[in-house]
Scaffold this motif. Structure first.
Motif, PDB file in Angstrom:
ATOM      1  N   ASP A  10       0.822  -1.193   0.000  1.00  0.00           N
ATOM      2  CA  ASP A  10       0.000   0.000   0.000  1.00  0.00           C
ATOM      3  C   ASP A  10       0.857   1.244   0.000  1.00  0.00           C
ATOM      4  O   ASP A  10       2.018   1.224   0.353  1.00  0.00           O
ATOM      5  CB  ASP A  10      -0.952   0.017   1.188  1.00  0.00           C
ATOM      6  N   GLY A  11       0.285   2.343  -0.430  1.00  0.00           N
ATOM      7  CA  GLY A  11       1.009   3.597  -0.421  1.00  0.00           C
ATOM      8  C   GLY A  11       0.076   4.767  -0.614  1.00  0.00           C
ATOM      9  O   GLY A  11      -0.962   4.644  -1.253  1.00  0.00           O
ATOM     10  N   LEU A  12       0.422   5.897  -0.035  1.00  0.00           N
ATOM     11  CA  LEU A  12      -0.372   7.109  -0.155  1.00  0.00           C
ATOM     12  C   LEU A  12       0.553   8.293   0.036  1.00  0.00           C
ATOM     13  O   LEU A  12       1.360   8.307   0.956  1.00  0.00           O
ATOM     14  CB  LEU A  12      -1.473   7.127   0.916  1.00  0.00           C
ATOM     15  N   THR A  13       0.438   9.277  -0.829  1.00  0.00           N
ATOM     16  CA  THR A  13       1.216  10.499  -0.676  1.00  0.00           C
ATOM     17  C   THR A  13       0.314  11.685  -0.983  1.00  0.00           C
ATOM     18  O   THR A  13      -0.442  11.655  -1.951  1.00  0.00           O
ATOM     19  CB  THR A  13       2.413  10.522  -1.645  1.00  0.00           C
ATOM     20  N   ALA A  14       0.363  12.710  -0.144  1.00  0.00           N
ATOM     21  CA  ALA A  14      -0.411  13.925  -0.375  1.00  0.00           C
ATOM     22  C   ALA A  14       0.425  15.119   0.046  1.00  0.00           C
ATOM     23  O   ALA A  14       1.098  15.083   1.068  1.00  0.00           O
ATOM     24  CB  ALA A  14      -1.704  13.872   0.424  1.00  0.00           C
ATOM     25  N   THR A  15       0.374  16.185  -0.735  1.00  0.00           N
ATOM     26  CA  THR A  15       1.125  17.400  -0.419  1.00  0.00           C
ATOM     27  C   THR A  15       0.237  18.610  -0.693  1.00  0.00           C
ATOM     28  O   THR A  15      -0.423  18.666  -1.730  1.00  0.00           O
ATOM     29  CB  THR A  15       2.391  17.497  -1.291  1.00  0.00           C
ATOM     30  N   GLY A  16       0.216  19.561   0.219  1.00  0.00           N
ATOM     31  CA  GLY A  16      -0.554  20.782   0.028  1.00  0.00           C
ATOM     32  C   GLY A  16      -2.038  20.532  -0.114  1.00  0.00           C
ATOM     33  O   GLY A  16      -2.704  21.170  -0.926  1.00  0.00           O
ATOM     34  N   VAL A  17      -2.591  19.621   0.652  1.00  0.00           N
ATOM     35  CA  VAL A  17      -3.986  19.220   0.533  1.00  0.00           C
ATOM     36  C   VAL A  17      -4.880  20.190   1.298  1.00  0.00           C
ATOM     37  O   VAL A  17      -4.582  20.578   2.418  1.00  0.00           O
ATOM     38  CB  VAL A  17      -4.178  17.789   1.085  1.00  0.00           C
ATOM     39  N   SER A  18      -5.983  20.589   0.687  1.00  0.00           N
ATOM     40  CA  SER A  18      -6.983  21.393   1.375  1.00  0.00           C
ATOM     41  C   SER A  18      -8.362  20.951   0.905  1.00  0.00           C
ATOM     42  O   SER A  18      -8.518  20.433  -0.190  1.00  0.00           O
ATOM     43  CB  SER A  18      -6.773  22.877   1.094  1.00  0.00           C
ATOM     44  N   GLY A  19      -9.355  21.106   1.757  1.00  0.00           N
ATOM     45  CA  GLY A  19     -10.706  20.699   1.401  1.00  0.00           C
ATOM     46  C   GLY A  19     -10.887  19.204   1.564  1.00  0.00           C
ATOM     47  O   GLY A  19     -10.078  18.505   2.153  1.00  0.00           O
ATOM     48  N   ILE A  20     -11.982  18.688   1.014  1.00  0.00           N
ATOM     49  CA  ILE A  20     -12.305  17.266   1.106  1.00  0.00           C
ATOM     50  C   ILE A  20     -11.671  16.548  -0.081  1.00  0.00           C
ATOM     51  O   ILE A  20     -11.947  16.871  -1.233  1.00  0.00           O
ATOM     52  CB  ILE A  20     -13.826  17.047   1.125  1.00  0.00           C
ATOM     53  N   ASN A  21     -10.805  15.584   0.202  1.00  0.00           N
ATOM     54  CA  ASN A  21     -10.120  14.813  -0.833  1.00  0.00           C
ATOM     55  C   ASN A  21     -10.164  13.340  -0.461  1.00  0.00           C
ATOM     56  O   ASN A  21      -9.919  12.979   0.688  1.00  0.00           O
ATOM     57  CB  ASN A  21      -8.645  15.249  -0.940  1.00  0.00           C
ATOM     58  N   THR A  22     -10.474  12.489  -1.426  1.00  0.00           N
ATOM     59  CA  THR A  22     -10.493  11.048  -1.166  1.00  0.00           C
ATOM     60  C   THR A  22      -9.837  10.308  -2.320  1.00  0.00           C
ATOM     61  O   THR A  22      -9.773  10.802  -3.443  1.00  0.00           O
ATOM     62  CB  THR A  22     -11.932  10.512  -1.007  1.00  0.00           C
ATOM     63  N   ALA A  23      -9.363   9.133  -2.006  1.00  0.00           N
ATOM     64  CA  ALA A  23      -8.817   8.240  -3.018  1.00  0.00           C
ATOM     65  C   ALA A  23      -9.087   6.813  -2.575  1.00  0.00           C
ATOM     66  O   ALA A  23      -8.997   6.493  -1.393  1.00  0.00           O
ATOM     67  CB  ALA A  23      -7.324   8.460  -3.184  1.00  0.00           C
ATOM     68  N   VAL A  24      -9.450   5.957  -3.521  1.00  0.00           N
ATOM     69  CA  VAL A  24      -9.738   4.563  -3.216  1.00  0.00           C
ATOM     70  C   VAL A  24      -9.008   3.692  -4.229  1.00  0.00           C
ATOM     71  O   VAL A  24      -9.001   3.986  -5.422  1.00  0.00           O
ATOM     72  CB  VAL A  24     -11.255   4.282  -3.297  1.00  0.00           C
ATOM     73  N   TRP A  25      -8.398   2.640  -3.727  1.00  0.00           N
ATOM     74  CA  TRP A  25      -7.730   1.685  -4.605  1.00  0.00           C
ATOM     75  C   TRP A  25      -7.984   0.307  -4.041  1.00  0.00           C
ATOM     76  O   TRP A  25      -7.551  -0.019  -2.941  1.00  0.00           O
ATOM     77  CB  TRP A  25      -6.235   1.977  -4.682  1.00  0.00           C
ATOM     78  N   ASN A  26      -8.728  -0.516  -4.757  1.00  0.00           N
ATOM     79  CA  ASN A  26      -9.057  -1.879  -4.333  1.00  0.00           C
ATOM     80  C   ASN A  26      -8.621  -2.862  -5.412  1.00  0.00           C
ATOM     81  O   ASN A  26      -9.425  -3.320  -6.222  1.00  0.00           O
ATOM     82  CB  ASN A  26     -10.569  -2.015  -4.083  1.00  0.00           C
ATOM     83  N   PRO A  27      -7.333  -3.172  -5.458  1.00  0.00           N
ATOM     84  CA  PRO A  27      -6.836  -4.055  -6.514  1.00  0.00           C
ATOM     85  C   PRO A  27      -7.238  -5.512  -6.308  1.00  0.00           C
ATOM     86  O   PRO A  27      -7.445  -5.954  -5.186  1.00  0.00           O
ATOM     87  CB  PRO A  27      -5.322  -3.905  -6.399  1.00  0.00           C
ATOM     88  N   THR A  28      -7.377  -6.218  -7.399  1.00  0.00           N
ATOM     89  CA  THR A  28      -7.606  -7.662  -7.375  1.00  0.00           C
ATOM     90  C   THR A  28      -6.506  -8.310  -8.202  1.00  0.00           C
ATOM     91  O   THR A  28      -6.275  -7.917  -9.342  1.00  0.00           O
ATOM     92  CB  THR A  28      -8.981  -8.013  -7.976  1.00  0.00           C
ATOM     93  N   ILE A  29      -5.843  -9.270  -7.617  1.00  0.00           N
ATOM     94  CA  ILE A  29      -4.768  -9.960  -8.315  1.00  0.00           C
ATOM     95  C   ILE A  29      -5.127 -11.436  -8.409  1.00  0.00           C
ATOM     96  O   ILE A  29      -5.435 -12.069  -7.401  1.00  0.00           O
ATOM     97  CB  ILE A  29      -3.425  -9.781  -7.573  1.00  0.00           C
TER      98      ILE A  29
END
Length: 51
Positions: A10-29
């Protein structure tokens, strides 16, 4: 403000974030193995990149 979370799988990077922000990643291998494959422990590396 910055955020960084990382680890195997897993990994997540955010810089200079303001307001409502979302990200979803649901991989299937899925891995197909031959019917005559020997029972053992196997390993591999999966690399995913988004530009």
């Amino acid at each position: 403000m910055g955020a960084n979370r990382g680890g195997a799988g897993d990994g997540l990077t955010a810089t200079g974030v303001s307001g409502i922000n979302t990200a979803v990643w649901n991989p299937t291998i899925s891995v197909m193995t031959p019917t005559d494959a020997l029972a053992s422990t196997y390993s591999s590396t999966i690399t995913h990149s988004v530009a």
